[in-house]
Design a protein around this motif. Structure first.
Motif, mmCIF file in Angstrom:
data_model
loop_
_atom_site.group_PDB
_atom_site.id
_atom_site.type_symbol
_atom_site.label_atom_id
_atom_site.label_comp_id
_atom_site.label_asym_id
_atom_site.label_seq_id
_atom_site.Cartn_x
_atom_site.Cartn_y
_atom_site.Cartn_z
ATOM 1 N N VAL A 20 0.841 -1.193 0.000
ATOM 2 C CA VAL A 20 0.000 0.000 0.000
ATOM 3 C C VAL A 20 0.875 1.241 0.000
ATOM 4 C CG1 VAL A 20 -1.836 1.254 1.168
ATOM 5 C CG2 VAL A 20 -1.813 -1.253 1.215
ATOM 6 N N SER A 21 0.744 2.036 -1.052
ATOM 7 C CA SER A 21 1.483 3.286 -1.176
ATOM 8 C C SER A 21 0.660 4.404 -0.547
ATOM 9 C CB SER A 21 1.736 3.577 -2.657
ATOM 10 O OG SER A 21 2.566 4.706 -2.822
ATOM 11 N N PRO A 22 1.278 5.283 0.242
ATOM 12 C CA PRO A 22 0.515 6.370 0.864
ATOM 13 C C PRO A 22 -0.146 7.278 -0.180
ATOM 14 C CG PRO A 22 2.722 6.199 1.815
ATOM 15 C CD PRO A 22 2.710 5.319 0.615
ATOM 16 N N ALA A 23 -1.239 7.917 0.196
ATOM 17 C CA ALA A 23 -1.922 8.820 -0.726
ATOM 18 C C ALA A 23 -1.023 9.980 -1.139
ATOM 19 C CB ALA A 23 -3.199 9.341 -0.072
ATOM 20 N N PHE A 24 -0.090 10.373 -0.262
ATOM 21 C CA PHE A 24 0.786 11.514 -0.583
ATOM 22 C C PHE A 24 2.012 11.118 -1.399
ATOM 23 C CE2 PHE A 24 1.980 10.026 3.727
ATOM 24 C CZ PHE A 24 3.290 9.644 3.486
ATOM 25 N N ALA A 25 2.210 9.829 -1.644
ATOM 26 C CA ALA A 25 3.400 9.374 -2.365
ATOM 27 C C ALA A 25 3.380 9.864 -3.809
ATOM 28 C CB ALA A 25 3.491 7.852 -2.326
ATOM 29 N N LEU A 26 4.555 10.071 -4.366
ATOM 30 C CA LEU A 26 4.692 10.479 -5.766
ATOM 31 C C LEU A 26 4.973 9.295 -6.675
ATOM 32 C CD1 LEU A 26 6.844 13.722 -5.235
ATOM 33 C CD2 LEU A 26 4.341 13.485 -5.352
ATOM 34 N N ASP A 27 5.299 8.150 -6.099
ATOM 35 C CA ASP A 27 5.650 6.961 -6.879
ATOM 36 C C ASP A 27 5.576 5.752 -5.957
ATOM 37 O OD1 ASP A 27 6.937 5.304 -8.973
ATOM 38 O OD2 ASP A 27 8.678 5.354 -7.646
ATOM 39 N N GLY A 28 5.335 4.606 -6.531
ATOM 40 C CA GLY A 28 5.418 3.344 -5.791
ATOM 41 C C GLY A 28 6.086 2.328 -6.688
ATOM 42 N N GLY A 29 7.393 2.138 -6.508
ATOM 43 C CA GLY A 29 8.153 1.285 -7.408
ATOM 44 C C GLY A 29 8.863 0.162 -6.688
ATOM 45 N N GLU A 30 9.017 -0.946 -7.408
ATOM 46 C CA GLU A 30 9.654 -2.143 -6.849
ATOM 47 C C GLU A 30 11.171 -1.967 -6.750
ATOM 48 O OE1 GLU A 30 11.276 -2.309 -10.592
ATOM 49 O OE2 GLU A 30 9.233 -1.787 -10.069
ATOM 50 N N GLU A 31 11.775 -2.733 -5.843
ATOM 51 C CA GLU A 31 13.226 -2.888 -5.766
ATOM 52 C C GLU A 31 13.502 -4.358 -5.443
ATOM 53 O OE1 GLU A 31 15.719 -0.181 -3.761
ATOM 54 O OE2 GLU A 31 14.590 1.607 -4.358
ATOM 55 N N PRO A 32 13.910 -5.146 -6.436
ATOM 56 C CA PRO A 32 14.170 -6.571 -6.190
ATOM 57 C C PRO A 32 15.509 -6.761 -5.480
ATOM 58 C CG PRO A 32 14.652 -6.031 -8.473
ATOM 59 C CD PRO A 32 14.099 -4.786 -7.854
ATOM 60 N N GLU A 33 15.474 -7.357 -4.321
ATOM 61 C CA GLU A 33 16.681 -7.459 -3.504
ATOM 62 C C GLU A 33 16.753 -8.801 -2.783
ATOM 63 O OE1 GLU A 33 17.507 -4.072 -1.056
ATOM 64 O OE2 GLU A 33 16.508 -2.679 -2.416
ATOM 65 N N SER A 68 11.654 8.698 1.232
ATOM 66 C CA SER A 68 11.279 7.778 0.153
ATOM 67 C C SER A 68 11.279 6.329 0.609
ATOM 68 C CB SER A 68 12.232 7.948 -1.031
ATOM 69 O OG SER A 68 13.491 7.354 -0.785
ATOM 70 N N LYS A 69 12.015 6.033 1.665
ATOM 71 C CA LYS A 69 12.135 4.646 2.134
ATOM 72 C C LYS A 69 11.077 4.268 3.158
ATOM 73 C CE LYS A 69 15.756 3.561 -0.302
ATOM 74 N NZ LYS A 69 15.607 2.588 -1.405
ATOM 75 N N LEU A 70 10.368 5.229 3.729
ATOM 76 C CA LEU A 70 9.353 4.925 4.740
ATOM 77 C C LEU A 70 8.082 4.443 4.044
ATOM 78 C CD1 LEU A 70 9.944 7.907 7.186
ATOM 79 C CD2 LEU A 70 10.472 5.492 7.597
ATOM 80 N N ARG A 71 8.147 3.230 3.564
ATOM 81 C CA ARG A 71 7.084 2.628 2.775
ATOM 82 C C ARG A 71 6.913 1.163 3.187
ATOM 83 N NH1 ARG A 71 6.853 7.284 1.932
ATOM 84 N NH2 ARG A 71 6.645 8.406 -0.054
ATOM 85 N N ASP A 112 9.689 5.173 -3.011
ATOM 86 C CA ASP A 112 9.154 6.292 -3.777
ATOM 87 C C ASP A 112 10.318 6.965 -4.506
ATOM 88 O OD1 ASP A 112 8.127 8.706 -4.707
ATOM 89 O OD2 ASP A 112 6.857 9.025 -2.956
ATOM 90 N N HIS A 113 10.558 6.539 -5.742
ATOM 91 C CA HIS A 113 11.748 7.005 -6.459
ATOM 92 C C HIS A 113 11.607 8.428 -6.965
ATOM 93 C CE1 HIS A 113 11.762 2.523 -6.797
ATOM 94 N NE2 HIS A 113 12.951 2.742 -6.288
ATOM 95 N N VAL A 114 10.394 8.891 -7.205
ATOM 96 C CA VAL A 114 10.209 10.277 -7.629
ATOM 97 C C VAL A 114 10.588 11.225 -6.499
ATOM 98 C CG1 VAL A 114 8.517 12.005 -8.362
ATOM 99 C CG2 VAL A 114 8.453 9.702 -9.331
ATOM 100 N N THR A 115 10.146 10.907 -5.288
ATOM 101 C CA THR A 115 10.521 11.726 -4.134
ATOM 102 C C THR A 115 12.033 11.717 -3.939
ATOM 103 O OG1 THR A 115 8.413 11.441 -2.990
ATOM 104 C CG2 THR A 115 10.328 11.906 -1.619
ATOM 105 N N GLU A 116 12.640 10.541 -4.025
ATOM 106 C CA GLU A 116 14.086 10.428 -3.836
ATOM 107 C C GLU A 116 14.849 11.234 -4.881
ATOM 108 O OE1 GLU A 116 17.552 6.978 -4.026
ATOM 109 O OE2 GLU A 116 15.454 6.399 -3.772
ATOM 110 N N ARG A 117 14.378 11.244 -6.115
ATOM 111 C CA ARG A 117 15.093 11.935 -7.189
ATOM 112 C C ARG A 117 15.028 13.449 -7.039
ATOM 113 N NH1 ARG A 117 15.122 9.800 -13.307
ATOM 114 N NH2 ARG A 117 16.491 8.324 -12.232
ATOM 115 N N GLN A 118 14.025 13.964 -6.342
ATOM 116 C CA GLN A 118 13.931 15.416 -6.151
ATOM 117 C C GLN A 118 15.177 15.963 -5.452
ATOM 118 O OE1 GLN A 118 10.281 15.939 -3.956
ATOM 119 N NE2 GLN A 118 9.089 16.322 -5.820
ATOM 120 N N ASN A 119 15.644 15.213 -4.479
ATOM 121 C CA ASN A 119 16.820 15.620 -3.705
ATOM 122 C C ASN A 119 17.260 14.409 -2.895
ATOM 123 O OD1 ASN A 119 18.462 16.659 -1.420
ATOM 124 N ND2 ASN A 119 17.894 18.672 -2.236
#
Length: 334
Positions: free
Chosen positions: A159-172, A212-215, A198-205
């Motif tokens: 579940v991605s928060p409503a305020f998130a700018l992106d919800g993307g996978e990271e296979p690890e 971006s990691k609190l997901r 949230d990679h869009v948030t992370e890319r901003q700065n």
């Protein structure tokens, strides 16, 4: 050996073990992997030996893990009765990527114009992330994701928060640990993981990395007992209405990393905070494969699927978006 935590058709917790012959059997009397881990610690034996002792001399009850998964009865393969006693953390800038990615990386490292803080840290890992036995290497990038309440079971939605700018996978690859009675960290095993950020948030700065990691995240469905293969080759894909809209291989294991597992473990567990007896730790080791890097925009209903042969069943999770989140004014003064 691989272990899974499941629910029986009656709703009771249980542990299933996939043995060397490929048979999936119930572990008699076991309600959780953490319980088995402490049984092994106090008995001075390996986890595999502790499981074998429970199976010895007893009639084996087989289980169809595909049915369990399909019925929504798969749990994360390690947890704690109190989710607040589960730390979910990770390290980044640890993987070398594909041959093409490595070639680009070496060009970027030689270009002064591209010497960002991230590139500098990546170079530090290349130069000092694999120390000799018994030595400490350079510390990696590190981040906190949350406690056990953010973990979605295999098959459950992320579940991605409503305020998130992106919800993307990271296979690890995920390292799974319990802290013994004397404060010693014990590695229970490894699992596939979707670190979901949230990679869009992370890319901003890059200073937004913590946000971006609190997901949510997920790992499993099976826990690999024993050593991690030096080279792991898997596939990450996104399905939309049953059709694959993106797919790419990913590489992990120390052959494809700039740090050793031991070095990443050292720089996490060197803190007293992370050696509290009884706690569980879920640590993501990083990735070099993202759909976001290929300009893919995910949407609600997409299904992430991550697979690699050593780990048995693939990790699948759908993407959901929260309807709303608390707005400003949530905090009240006493």
């Amino acid at each position: 050996m691989r272990l899974s935590q499941i629910l029986t058709p009656q709703g009771d917790r249980a542990v299933a073990a996939v043995l060397d012959d490929g048979a999936a059997v119930m572990v008699p009397g076991a309600a959780g992997v953490r319980e088995l881990a402490f049984e092994a610690i106090t008995g001075g034996v390996s986890l595999e030996a502790a499981v074998a002792a429970r199976l010895d001399g007893r009639a084996r009850v087989t289980v169809d893990l595909d049915d369990v998964y399909r019925d929504g009865r798969m749990l994360a393969p390690l947890d704690h009765p109190d989710p607040a006693h589960v730390y979910v953390t990770g390290t980044g800038l640890t993987h070398l990527g594909s041959a093409e990615g490595r070639d680009k990386m070496h060009k970027d490292l030689s270009d002064p114009a591209k010497q960002t803080d991230s590139m500098k840290m990546f170079r530090m890992g290349l130069e000092g992330g694999k120390p000799g036995p018994g030595e400490a290497g350079v510390q990696p990038e590190w981040f906190y994701k949350g406690d056990g309440s953010i973990v979605a079971a295999p098959g459950a939605p992320l579940v991605s928060p409503a305020f998130a700018l992106d919800g993307g996978e990271e296979p690890e690859i995920v390292g799974l640990y319990v802290i013994g009675p004397d404060g010693t960290p014990w590695r229970v095993g490894f699992a596939l993981g979707n670190e979901f950020s949230d990679h869009v948030t992370e890319r901003q700065n890059y200073l937004y990395l913590a946000h971006s990691k609190l997901r949510a995240c997920s790992f499993g469905p099976e826990l690999l007992v024993g050593a991690l293969p030096s080279g792991v080759s898997g596939v990450s894909r996104i399905l939309r209405e049953g059709t694959i809209v993106w797919q790419k291989p990913f590489l992990s294991g120390e052959d494809n990393m700039s740090h050793t597992i031991a070095n990443l473990e050292h720089h996490h567990f060197k803190y007293d905070l992370f050696r509290r007896p009884g706690d569980v730790h879920v640590h993501y080791f990083g990735t070099a494969t993202l759909s976001f890097s290929d300009a893919v925009t995910t949407r609600a209903g997409d299904v992430f699927e991550i697979s690699a042969p050593p780990f048995g069943l693939p990790l699948r999770n759908g993407l959901a978006v929260a309807a709303s989140e608390p707005g400003p004014g949530l905090v009240r003064a006493l």
